[in-house]
Design an enzyme around this catalytic site. Sequence first.
Site, mmCIF file in Angstrom:
data_model
loop_
_atom_site.group_PDB
_atom_site.id
_atom_site.type_symbol
_atom_site.label_atom_id
_atom_site.label_comp_id
_atom_site.label_asym_id
_atom_site.label_seq_id
_atom_site.Cartn_x
_atom_site.Cartn_y
_atom_site.Cartn_z
ATOM 1 N N ASN A 1 -1.766 -10.147 -0.877
ATOM 2 C CA ASN A 1 -0.469 -10.026 -0.204
ATOM 3 C C ASN A 1 -0.649 -10.412 1.260
ATOM 4 O OD1 ASN A 1 -0.944 -7.537 1.435
ATOM 5 N ND2 ASN A 1 -1.345 -6.705 -0.608
ATOM 6 N N PRO B 1 -5.271 2.804 -8.966
ATOM 7 C CA PRO B 1 -5.059 4.168 -8.460
ATOM 8 C C PRO B 1 -4.199 4.123 -7.207
ATOM 9 C CG PRO B 1 -7.312 3.432 -8.035
ATOM 10 C CD PRO B 1 -6.664 2.369 -8.872
ATOM 11 N N PHE C 1 2.299 4.704 4.831
ATOM 12 C CA PHE C 1 3.194 3.672 5.352
ATOM 13 C C PHE C 1 4.092 3.211 4.216
ATOM 14 C CE2 PHE C 1 2.374 1.881 9.665
ATOM 15 C CZ PHE C 1 1.597 2.940 10.114
ATOM 16 N N LYS D 1 9.180 8.410 -1.283
ATOM 17 C CA LYS D 1 7.735 8.204 -1.285
ATOM 18 C C LYS D 1 7.002 9.412 -0.693
ATOM 19 C CE LYS D 1 7.299 3.884 -1.259
ATOM 20 N NZ LYS D 1 7.336 2.486 -0.856
ATOM 21 N N LYS E 1 4.409 11.325 -3.119
ATOM 22 C CA LYS E 1 2.979 11.183 -2.837
ATOM 23 C C LYS E 1 2.437 12.379 -2.060
ATOM 24 C CE LYS E 1 3.279 6.159 -2.984
ATOM 25 N NZ LYS E 1 2.441 4.957 -2.893
HETATM 26 O O1 C5P Z 1 4.376 2.839 -3.104
HETATM 27 P P1 C5P Z 1 4.040 1.999 -1.933
HETATM 28 O O2 C5P Z 1 2.955 0.994 -2.208
HETATM 29 O O3 C5P Z 1 5.212 1.392 -1.241
HETATM 30 O O4 C5P Z 1 3.468 3.053 -0.892
HETATM 31 C C1 C5P Z 1 2.951 2.682 0.324
HETATM 32 C C2 C5P Z 1 1.962 3.715 0.819
HETATM 33 O O5 C5P Z 1 1.112 4.117 -0.243
HETATM 34 C C3 C5P Z 1 1.058 3.140 1.878
HETATM 35 O O6 C5P Z 1 0.654 4.202 2.709
HETATM 36 C C4 C5P Z 1 -0.104 2.610 1.050
HETATM 37 O O7 C5P Z 1 -1.280 2.508 1.813
HETATM 38 C C5 C5P Z 1 -0.213 3.655 -0.006
HETATM 39 N N1 C5P Z 1 -0.700 3.158 -1.297
HETATM 40 C C6 C5P Z 1 -1.945 3.553 -1.744
HETATM 41 N N2 C5P Z 1 -2.428 3.123 -2.964
HETATM 42 C C7 C5P Z 1 -1.677 2.315 -3.732
HETATM 43 C C8 C5P Z 1 -0.401 1.887 -3.301
HETATM 44 C C9 C5P Z 1 0.043 2.318 -2.071
HETATM 45 O O8 C5P Z 1 -2.616 4.279 -1.025
HETATM 46 N N3 C5P Z 1 -2.162 1.923 -4.916
#
Ligand code: C5P
Length: 401
Positions: free
Chosen positions: A213, A306, A325, A339, A343
Amino acid sequence: MARILLIIGGGIAAYKAAELVRHARKAGHEVTPVLTDGAQHFVTPMSLAALAESPVYTSLWDLKDEVEMGHIELSRAADHVLVCPATADLIAKMAAGLATDLATTLLLATDKPVTVAPAMNVKMWQHPATQRNIAQLRADGITVLDPDEGPMACGEFGPGRLPDPEAILAALPLDSATTAPLAGAEGSLTGKHVLVTAGPTHEPIDPVRVIANKSSGKQGFAIAQAAAQAGARVTLIAGPVSLPTPFGVSRIDVTTAQEMHDAVMTSLPADVAVMVAAVADWRPQPSDKKLKKGDGPLDLKFSKNPDILAALGDHPDRPGLLIGFAAETDDVIENAKGKRERKKADWIVANDVSGPPGESVMGGDHNTIHLVSADGVDDWEEATKHAVAQKLIDRISEEFS
Ligand code: C5P
């Protein structure tokens, strides 16, 4: 009152350093001037000593000074080091880590925050080499002030003028507990372990291809840098990016989401975790051999990666302050709130990453933030990623004060 080690470079603006000394003394600060050989063509040690009411240092080989005060001690006796004016030559030497005279040796030996006030001809300022060196200094945790724009002593017009001495003094974080210390020094986060993830992840498709990305890692690296400057022990877990490691930060390079997850878990415990990385949610089952054109149409099967942030939210060693973030292109706040709950994060730093290519937050130098916490939503003005990082570290420091 602060103690300033003032390193004066050899440019026409050196006379303004004398004025700066006068203002600093009036404000109650102690100033110890150090002159490069070049600076002594523009101002004399005698006049500086009189204004500073302090000995002035010029030479590494002055054995008397080594007996009275060694160069290591001199570099650390101050609260802050100011380079003013910083010539293109001095900046280049700093960026390269040279120690060819007293000034550069002190700059390499210091463990104190350093501010650089550049002044030079506009073309020299705009030269890619100078801009590269400035970027390097900033990445090393040095504050570089922007020069003023206007008519110059050389007859040209543009950026490169030394700002007013009063403005330079005002820009020094002399009274701020949160911005002054360097990593390892006393600061608002001294004794705290801050864990930061940054950059993208790469998920291999075959030995030469990846799913990636556009994350540049700039925001996460700036946060790691600001945390180190606030005195924290910082572990930065970085996906594939080509950014220099900020000064005082321990960096672990990873490639995939799974590797990033594992590196985060083995870096626990932490007092603060700031999960800035743009982690791939899915990974394909990689082919052992390079896929050929003839193999298509491709039918990639994805497994879920994960979620590192969510795993920390549920972890028995959950960091005391867990920050995620959220890069969104629509319903920024609503998505961030969801989120945060899902989380189990304390804060979600939400930003809108929509926008035409080239102006997007991803890869750019600016960011507009909404801080979503249990207390509600705090909207921050657009700022550079470094300013956002500093503000976030200030907010984190408040949590611990
Ligand atoms: O769900 P999303 O990817 O938008 O969430 C973003 C946040 O979750 C960020 O803090 C990102 O670093 C974290 N993240 C993570 N592991 C993932 C996906 C996102 O720690 N597999």
